[in-house]
Enzyme design. Structure first.
Site, PDB file in Angstrom:
ATOM      1  N   ASP A  20      37.763  37.303  48.344  1.00 32.54           N
ATOM      2  CA  ASP A  20      37.090  36.820  47.134  1.00 32.54           C
ATOM      3  C   ASP A  20      35.919  37.742  46.780  1.00 32.54           C
ATOM      4  O   ASP A  20      35.268  38.302  47.670  1.00 32.54           O
ATOM      5  CB  ASP A  20      36.590  35.390  47.390  1.00 32.54           C
ATOM      6  CG  ASP A  20      36.206  34.686  46.106  1.00 32.54           C
ATOM      7  OD1 ASP A  20      36.557  35.173  45.012  1.00 32.54           O
ATOM      8  OD2 ASP A  20      35.539  33.637  46.189  1.00 32.54           O
ATOM      9  N   HIS A  37      39.600  44.524  41.360  1.00 34.17           N
ATOM     10  CA  HIS A  37      40.859  44.277  42.090  1.00 34.17           C
ATOM     11  C   HIS A  37      41.384  45.588  42.690  1.00 34.17           C
ATOM     12  O   HIS A  37      41.905  45.590  43.802  1.00 34.17           O
ATOM     13  CB  HIS A  37      41.907  43.650  41.160  1.00 34.17           C
ATOM     14  CG  HIS A  37      41.501  42.283  40.657  1.00 34.17           C
ATOM     15  ND1 HIS A  37      40.996  41.313  41.485  1.00 34.17           N
ATOM     16  CD2 HIS A  37      41.529  41.732  39.402  1.00 34.17           C
ATOM     17  CE1 HIS A  37      40.724  40.211  40.771  1.00 34.17           C
ATOM     18  NE2 HIS A  37      41.034  40.453  39.507  1.00 34.17           N
ATOM     19  N   LEU A 131      51.527  44.924  63.932  1.00 31.60           N
ATOM     20  CA  LEU A 131      50.842  43.904  63.122  1.00 31.60           C
ATOM     21  C   LEU A 131      51.829  43.326  62.124  1.00 31.60           C
ATOM     22  O   LEU A 131      52.596  44.068  61.497  1.00 31.60           O
ATOM     23  CB  LEU A 131      49.667  44.540  62.350  1.00 31.60           C
ATOM     24  CG  LEU A 131      48.983  43.650  61.311  1.00 31.60           C
ATOM     25  CD1 LEU A 131      48.144  42.561  61.998  1.00 31.60           C
ATOM     26  CD2 LEU A 131      48.075  44.464  60.386  1.00 31.60           C
TER      27      LEU A 131
HETATM   28  C1  FPP Z   1      39.618  36.898  44.098  1.00 32.41           C
HETATM   29  O1  FPP Z   1      38.476  37.530  43.545  1.00 32.41           O
HETATM   30  C2  FPP Z   1      40.674  37.881  44.201  1.00 32.41           C
HETATM   31  C3  FPP Z   1      41.907  37.777  43.626  1.00 32.41           C
HETATM   32  C4  FPP Z   1      42.325  36.616  42.817  1.00 32.41           C
HETATM   33  C5  FPP Z   1      42.888  38.859  43.743  1.00 32.41           C
HETATM   34  C6  FPP Z   1      43.006  39.462  45.109  1.00 32.41           C
HETATM   35  C7  FPP Z   1      43.630  40.771  44.956  1.00 32.41           C
HETATM   36  C8  FPP Z   1      43.281  41.874  45.616  1.00 32.41           C
HETATM   37  C9  FPP Z   1      42.282  41.890  46.707  1.00 32.41           C
HETATM   38  C10 FPP Z   1      43.947  43.121  45.249  1.00 32.41           C
HETATM   39  C11 FPP Z   1      44.630  43.763  46.371  1.00 32.41           C
HETATM   40  C12 FPP Z   1      45.779  42.990  46.894  1.00 32.41           C
HETATM   41  C13 FPP Z   1      46.990  43.537  47.052  1.00 32.41           C
HETATM   42  C14 FPP Z   1      48.047  42.750  47.729  1.00 32.41           C
HETATM   43  C15 FPP Z   1      47.305  44.885  46.567  1.00 32.41           C
HETATM   44  P1  FPP Z   1      37.919  37.033  42.152  1.00 32.41           P
HETATM   45  O2  FPP Z   1      38.596  37.813  41.083  1.00 32.41           O
HETATM   46  O3  FPP Z   1      38.094  35.541  42.035  1.00 32.41           O
HETATM   47  O4  FPP Z   1      36.412  37.420  42.291  1.00 32.41           O
HETATM   48  P2  FPP Z   1      35.164  36.645  41.669  1.00 32.41           P
HETATM   49  O5  FPP Z   1      35.044  35.331  42.404  1.00 32.41           O
HETATM   50  O6  FPP Z   1      34.024  37.561  41.958  1.00 32.41           O
HETATM   51  O7  FPP Z   1      35.436  36.481  40.206  1.00 32.41           O
END
Ligand code: FPP
Length: 235
Positions: A20, A37, A131
């Site tokens: 997150d 992301h 893993l």
């Molecule tokens: C939450 O942060 C994150 C996500 C919903 C997406 C997670 C994706 C990645 C870490 C990209 C890499 C993954 C792969 C499999 C390539 P948020 O957007 O809710 O952050 P915020 O709370 O700061 O808005």
């Protein structure tokens, strides 16, 4: 009370991460959310490498929850493109590092283009024995539990449900980004997980942070509802 602890099939610890903070990371830099992301994908690559070095058996990461479909269409589309690119570009590295990749969650709502990429990544990495990396995409723990309970002939006991979910119990759950909640992630499997929350935003997470989380985990006294070893040995 008996616990229903099942251990990782590949042996070793099962760590799970709620990644997150990508959006906030981008916002602080005046960048679009997708830049966060993308940086998150880099953090995942670093963390997988570190997990291999630490001998973690299974790593399950929350890449996209079923509730994330409620985000703006542009962000969802960009995330799907990023997942697709990651599946294609990381296969070689995963094979070389002994990482087996599987994708958990629903597949019927994913862009059709992703399905062959998922299958290819899963089959080409299937022999990875160091893993087991599980990417949770369109994942909802509640929906998984409902699906398991509704299977024809389903048996209502702990072992059968664990088996139907196909996931070992989680030992350590890490959540980055400062929030302290489970957000419908591995609810059954986290029954006795040790929880580790860090304010670090996911794109800033790295090998040092994983080491710190694992070190903290090893200081925890896991009793699974029993008594501390020193007390129970006194009778
Ligand atoms: C939450 O942060 C994150 C996500 C919903 C997406 C997670 C994706 C990645 C870490 C990209 C890499 C993954 C792969 C499999 C390539 P948020 O957007 O809710 O952050 P915020 O709370 O700061 O808005």
């Amino acid at each position: 009370m008996t616990s229903s602890v099942s251990h990782s099939s590949s042996g070793g610890l099962h760590a799970a991460i709620i990644m997150d903070g990508n959006g906030r990371w981008a916002l602080r830099r005046g960048l679009p959310r997708i830049a966060g992301h993308r940086a998150g994908a880099e953090a995942l690559r670093r963390t997988v490498e570190a997990a291999v070095k630490h001998g973690v058996g299974t790593l399950t990461v929350y890449a996209f929850s079923s509730d994330n479909w409620n985000r703006p269409k542009e962000e969802v589309g960009a995330l799907m493109k990023l997942f697709l690119a990651w599946l294609r570009s990381e296969v070689r590295r995963c094979i070389d590092n002994g990482v087996r990749v599987t994708v958990i969650g629903r597949r019927d709502r994913l862009p059709r283009l992703m399905l062959p990429a998922i299958e290819e990544c899963e089959s080409r990495t299937a022999h990875g024995a160091r893993l087991h990396l599980r990417l949770a995409v369109d994942y909802s723990a509640r929906d998984q539990l409902l699906a398991a309970a509704r299977r024809p002939g389903a048996t209502a006991n702990r072992a059968a449900l664990s088996c139907a979910l196909g996931s070992p119990d989680v030992d350590l759950l890490i959540r980055t980004g400062g929030e302290q909640r489970l957000s419908d992630f591995l609810l059954w499997e986290c029954a006795y997980a040790e929880l580790y929350f860090t304010p670090r935003l996911w794109p800033d997470f790295g090998p040092e942070d994983l080491s710190q989380a694992l070190a903290e985990f090893h200081t925890r006294d896991r009793r699974f509802g029993g008594l501390p070893a020193v007390v129970s040995s006194r009778g």
